[in-house]
Design a protein around this motif. Sequence first.
Motif: not given
Length: 299
Positions: A71, A74-75, A78, A251-253, A255, A272, A276
Amino acid sequence: MNKTSIFSRFGKTEASIAWLFMTPGLILLVLFVFWPIIYSLPLALTNYSIIGETEFVGFDNFKTAFQDKSFITSLINSLLYVIVVPFIQIFSILMAILVNSNVKGIKFFRTAYYIPVVTSMVAVALIWGWLLSQNGVVNYILSSVGLMEERITWLSNKNTALWTLMFITMWKGLGYYMMIYLAGLQSIPKDLVEAAMIDGANRWQSIRKVTIPLLKPYVFFCSLISLMAAIRVFDEVFILTQGGPGITTLTSSLYIYQQGFQKFNFGYSSALGLIVSVLIAALSIIIFRFNQKGGVNPY
């Protein structure tokens, strides 16, 4: 009956008609946007299970999130996507200035620039996947002119995959923001630009001193929605790389999607999503704070 009562009754009727037309859209927003957001708040505090019992876990999901290396990666990816935002705005403004003329055939170029926006992401992925493959057109051109000795697969190389996706995102979004800036340019009175030219300003000076300041409301709006889109990027990553190689382009979306709809960790994915959302809100506030007044009418 006096004129005041007639106008007030007409105003009420007009407002009622407006609300009537907005009602279907508002119902859809409540059902598919506002209600899921409200429902996700308590859901993030649970270990939600479709089959078994749902357990209340408090803030454990949030603690797990900040210890989850995937995560965090991924952040970071992003946030790296935000690098695209200023380039999109700069190139979109330049494109809008170029097509803001009455030259014969200019409508063709406006349409051509906008085609990527309305093209399906699946079609775009197929085209770019072919162009960027090891034996694709891009490698052939670069090796032919001597810029590359060894051909690479741009979307499978951990050093180039994320940057390649960012380029594709920028390419696809340029036409959308160009049209918004074009509308802004056409709302600027020509008298102001002509007055600057009469005062001795050249083309570049009139753009920098007159056009850009008057476009500030459009720059603010486009920067804001571009920032939100960059952090929430999903389609191109999901179709082209699935977050790979490894988690290089995760990316966060994507994940959040994986946790919610592939692993069915709905409580964790809700937590999560809230993290975001807070990040997007914080960056949006920064843009609001740095926004300066501008435009034809100060706002």
